[in-house]
Design a protein around this motif. Structure first.
Motif, PDB file in Angstrom:
ATOM      1  N   LYS A 190       2.768   1.911  -1.730  1.00 58.17           N
ATOM      2  CA  LYS A 190       2.184   2.867  -2.685  1.00 58.17           C
ATOM      3  C   LYS A 190       1.072   2.186  -3.473  1.00 58.17           C
ATOM      4  CE  LYS A 190       3.296   6.086  -6.418  1.00 58.17           C
ATOM      5  NZ  LYS A 190       2.105   5.703  -7.212  1.00 58.17           N
ATOM      6  N   LEU A 191       1.316   0.948  -3.893  1.00 57.96           N
ATOM      7  CA  LEU A 191       0.264   0.193  -4.577  1.00 57.96           C
ATOM      8  C   LEU A 191      -0.948  -0.022  -3.672  1.00 57.96           C
ATOM      9  CD1 LEU A 191       2.228  -2.561  -6.555  1.00 57.96           C
ATOM     10  CD2 LEU A 191       0.759  -0.772  -7.530  1.00 57.96           C
ATOM     11  N   TYR A 192      -0.677  -0.234  -2.398  1.00 59.39           N
ATOM     12  CA  TYR A 192      -1.769  -0.424  -1.436  1.00 59.39           C
ATOM     13  C   TYR A 192      -2.632   0.829  -1.360  1.00 59.39           C
ATOM     14  CZ  TYR A 192      -4.223  -1.816   2.825  1.00 59.39           C
ATOM     15  OH  TYR A 192      -5.200  -2.149   3.736  1.00 59.39           O
ATOM     16  N   ASN A 193      -1.981   1.987  -1.254  1.00 62.52           N
ATOM     17  CA  ASN A 193      -2.728   3.251  -1.216  1.00 62.52           C
ATOM     18  C   ASN A 193      -3.492   3.490  -2.514  1.00 62.52           C
ATOM     19  OD1 ASN A 193      -2.395   4.325   1.355  1.00 62.52           O
ATOM     20  ND2 ASN A 193      -0.431   5.288   0.850  1.00 62.52           N
ATOM     21  N   ASP A 194      -2.853   3.198  -3.636  1.00 61.44           N
ATOM     22  CA  ASP A 194      -3.505   3.385  -4.932  1.00 61.44           C
ATOM     23  C   ASP A 194      -4.725   2.480  -5.071  1.00 61.44           C
ATOM     24  OD1 ASP A 194      -1.579   5.230  -5.560  1.00 61.44           O
ATOM     25  OD2 ASP A 194      -0.383   3.858  -6.793  1.00 61.44           O
ATOM     26  N   THR A 195      -4.651   1.292  -4.470  1.00 56.65           N
ATOM     27  CA  THR A 195      -5.732   0.307  -4.590  1.00 56.65           C
ATOM     28  C   THR A 195      -6.883   0.588  -3.632  1.00 56.65           C
ATOM     29  OG1 THR A 195      -4.119  -1.381  -5.220  1.00 56.65           O
ATOM     30  CG2 THR A 195      -6.294  -2.153  -4.507  1.00 56.65           C
ATOM     31  N   TYR A 196      -6.550   0.904  -2.372  1.00 56.09           N
ATOM     32  CA  TYR A 196      -7.589   0.986  -1.342  1.00 56.09           C
ATOM     33  C   TYR A 196      -7.859   2.406  -0.850  1.00 56.09           C
ATOM     34  CZ  TYR A 196      -6.713  -4.047  -1.131  1.00 56.09           C
ATOM     35  OH  TYR A 196      -6.572  -5.369  -1.448  1.00 56.09           O
ATOM     36  N   ASN A 263      -2.878  -6.346  -4.826  1.00 55.46           N
ATOM     37  CA  ASN A 263      -1.891  -5.962  -5.831  1.00 55.46           C
ATOM     38  C   ASN A 263      -0.449  -6.115  -5.363  1.00 55.46           C
ATOM     39  OD1 ASN A 263      -3.636  -5.337  -7.956  1.00 55.46           O
ATOM     40  ND2 ASN A 263      -4.081  -3.306  -7.092  1.00 55.46           N
ATOM     41  N   SER A 264      -0.270  -6.752  -4.226  1.00 54.96           N
ATOM     42  CA  SER A 264       1.095  -7.053  -3.785  1.00 54.96           C
ATOM     43  C   SER A 264       1.712  -8.084  -4.723  1.00 54.96           C
ATOM     44  CB  SER A 264       1.086  -7.603  -2.358  1.00 54.96           C
ATOM     45  OG  SER A 264       2.369  -8.087  -2.011  1.00 54.96           O
ATOM     46  N   GLN A 265       2.994  -7.957  -4.954  1.00 59.67           N
ATOM     47  CA  GLN A 265       3.677  -8.881  -5.857  1.00 59.67           C
ATOM     48  C   GLN A 265       4.335 -10.050  -5.130  1.00 59.67           C
ATOM     49  OE1 GLN A 265       6.284  -6.602  -8.442  1.00 59.67           O
ATOM     50  NE2 GLN A 265       4.760  -4.960  -8.630  1.00 59.67           N
ATOM     51  N   VAL A 266       4.142 -10.103  -3.769  1.00 59.25           N
ATOM     52  CA  VAL A 266       4.757 -11.204  -3.017  1.00 59.25           C
ATOM     53  C   VAL A 266       3.750 -12.003  -2.192  1.00 59.25           C
ATOM     54  CG1 VAL A 266       7.011 -10.095  -2.858  1.00 59.25           C
ATOM     55  CG2 VAL A 266       5.316  -9.679  -1.069  1.00 59.25           C
ATOM     56  N   SER A 267       2.550 -11.441  -1.970  1.00 58.06           N
ATOM     57  CA  SER A 267       1.599 -12.101  -1.077  1.00 58.06           C
ATOM     58  C   SER A 267       0.214 -11.491  -1.296  1.00 58.06           C
ATOM     59  CB  SER A 267       2.027 -11.920   0.387  1.00 58.06           C
ATOM     60  OG  SER A 267       1.006 -12.306   1.273  1.00 58.06           O
ATOM     61  N   PRO A 268      -0.839 -12.253  -1.012  1.00 54.51           N
ATOM     62  CA  PRO A 268      -2.174 -11.655  -1.076  1.00 54.51           C
ATOM     63  C   PRO A 268      -2.463 -10.741   0.110  1.00 54.51           C
ATOM     64  CG  PRO A 268      -2.321 -13.952  -0.399  1.00 54.51           C
ATOM     65  CD  PRO A 268      -0.896 -13.700  -0.773  1.00 54.51           C
ATOM     66  N   HIS A 269      -1.529 -10.679   1.035  1.00 51.09           N
ATOM     67  CA  HIS A 269      -1.703  -9.842   2.218  1.00 51.09           C
ATOM     68  C   HIS A 269      -0.532  -8.867   2.361  1.00 51.09           C
ATOM     69  CE1 HIS A 269      -3.940 -13.644   3.316  1.00 51.09           C
ATOM     70  NE2 HIS A 269      -4.868 -12.720   3.419  1.00 51.09           N
ATOM     71  N   VAL A 270      -0.722  -7.873   3.219  1.00 47.27           N
ATOM     72  CA  VAL A 270       0.336  -6.900   3.494  1.00 47.27           C
ATOM     73  C   VAL A 270       1.499  -7.603   4.186  1.00 47.27           C
ATOM     74  CG1 VAL A 270       0.966  -4.877   4.873  1.00 47.27           C
ATOM     75  CG2 VAL A 270      -1.194  -4.900   3.603  1.00 47.27           C
ATOM     76  N   THR A 271       2.707  -7.296   3.732  1.00 49.08           N
ATOM     77  CA  THR A 271       3.927  -7.836   4.348  1.00 49.08           C
ATOM     78  C   THR A 271       4.880  -6.688   4.639  1.00 49.08           C
ATOM     79  OG1 THR A 271       4.912  -8.228   2.174  1.00 49.08           O
ATOM     80  CG2 THR A 271       3.722 -10.079   3.203  1.00 49.08           C
ATOM     81  N   ILE A 272       5.951  -7.030   5.325  1.00 45.76           N
ATOM     82  CA  ILE A 272       6.924  -6.004   5.683  1.00 45.76           C
ATOM     83  C   ILE A 272       8.328  -6.553   5.482  1.00 45.76           C
ATOM     84  CG2 ILE A 272       7.209  -6.607   8.145  1.00 45.76           C
ATOM     85  CD1 ILE A 272       6.927  -3.549   8.725  1.00 45.76           C
ATOM     86  N   SER A 273       9.232  -5.698   5.073  1.00 41.97           N
ATOM     87  CA  SER A 273      10.641  -6.052   4.958  1.00 41.97           C
ATOM     88  C   SER A 273      11.414  -5.335   6.055  1.00 41.97           C
ATOM     89  CB  SER A 273      11.198  -5.651   3.595  1.00 41.97           C
ATOM     90  OG  SER A 273      10.527  -6.338   2.561  1.00 41.97           O
TER      91      SER A 273
END
Length: 322
Positions: A190-196, A263-273
């Protein structure tokens, strides 16, 4: 006479033991614009059919060694999709012969001496019907595909996931083999969508889906978009060790994409759980419990800091109920 383009591309196989009959049929049909192949008996017809896959077969009923009725039966077995029409041409005109021709698979029947205008229209009509049937089947296949594919990511959709998971659950229950399920969720999407923006978000999901398809290569495995930014992976005949390997590869591959996410809180890149579970389905077990177990494992992966995978071990019912 000018042949249309469709006729000029059509191949007619003429099967008759009399050379003169084959000759006059060839001359007539070539003038109509058809390509011609010939066979002088049923055995040769089967060989030519296998090699050339004609658009229509003109088949004499009375031939030595293998008559037209037996030949028609054999051709029907070869033509599993039933796309190639067979037109019987024979001197037989009794009711029993006509009925038998249709019983063995002939699409139509004309008698000798041949009425050339009738032959022209029968051949044209049968080829057109066959081509229309093929087009309709191709459209149906495409529609079925569209009904099970997620339009954005081009992996299986939720409907297909549910159908396939139920199918493999039953199969693994019958075969007493392990079934593994991985649920994945893009971190802070959601943060990714809000940012980009959502268009960039869509491209992000497409890239992740492509990576998942590259990892999940076995024909029996399935990658599906489970919903929103969630993906699911069904792994039949896969034990805990195999599922661990796949889940680890998924997390690593998404990191390797290095899609920026400031704006990720774990990495400067997209990650997946990811969360997964493995079970050998039993007669009294429930596939919904397995989905719930994988979902719990996914929640645990997120609670533990994201960008990782967690396994949820399904305990036997007697232990779970304590």
């Amino acid at each position: 006479m000018k042949a249309d383009a469709q006729e000029s591309q059509s191949l007619v196989l003429i099967v008759d033991d009399e050379p003169f009959i084959r000759l006059i049929l060839r001359h007539f049909l070539e003038r109509e614009g058809y390509q011609i192949a010939e066979a002088q008996n049923g055995i040769e017809a089967i060989k030519v059919f296998k090699q050339l896959h004609p658009d229509i077969v003109l088949l004499d009923a009375l031939m030595p060694d293998m008559d037209g009725f037996e030949c028609c039966t054999q051709l029907e077995l070869l033509d599993r999709n039933k796309h190639t029409p067979i037109l019987m041409i024979t001197g037989l005109n009794d009711e029993e012969s006509v009925d038998r021709a249709f019983e063995v698979g002939a699409m139509d029947y004309i008698t000798k001496p041949v009425h050339w205008r009738v032959l022209r229209q029968r051949v044209k009509r049968l080829i057109e019907q066959s081509q229309l049937q093929q087009k309709l089947e191709a459209v149906n296949v495409e529609l079925q595909l569209l009904a099970t594919i997620d339009g954005l990511t081009q992996v299986a959709n939720r409907r297909r996931f549910e159908e396939y998971f139920k199918q493999e659950w039953q199969r693994m229950k019958r075969d007493k083999c392990p079934l593994s399920l991985i649920l994945c969720d893009v971190d802070f999407f959601k943060l990714y969508n809000d940012t980009y923006g959502h268009r960039v978000g869509d491209r992000c999901l497409q890239e992740i889906a492509k990576v998942l398809k590259d990892i999940i290569k076995r024909p029996g495995d399935l990658v599906a978009r489970y919903g929103g930014e969630e993906f699911a992976v069904i792994l039949p005949n896969t034990d805990t060790e195999g599922a661990t390997h796949v889940a680890n590869n998924i997390c690593h591959a998404v990191r390797t994409l290095a899609i920026p996410h400031k704006n990720s809180q774990v990495s400067p890149h997209v990650t997946i759980s990811a969360g997964f579970t493995t079970e050998i389905p039993e007669p009294d077990s429930d596939l919904e419990e397995m989905i719930y177990a994988a979902d719990r494992a996914l929640y645990q992966a997120k609670a533990a800091g994201r960008d990782r995978f967690v396994q949820n071990i399904l305990l036997p019912r007697s232990i779970n109920s304590r």
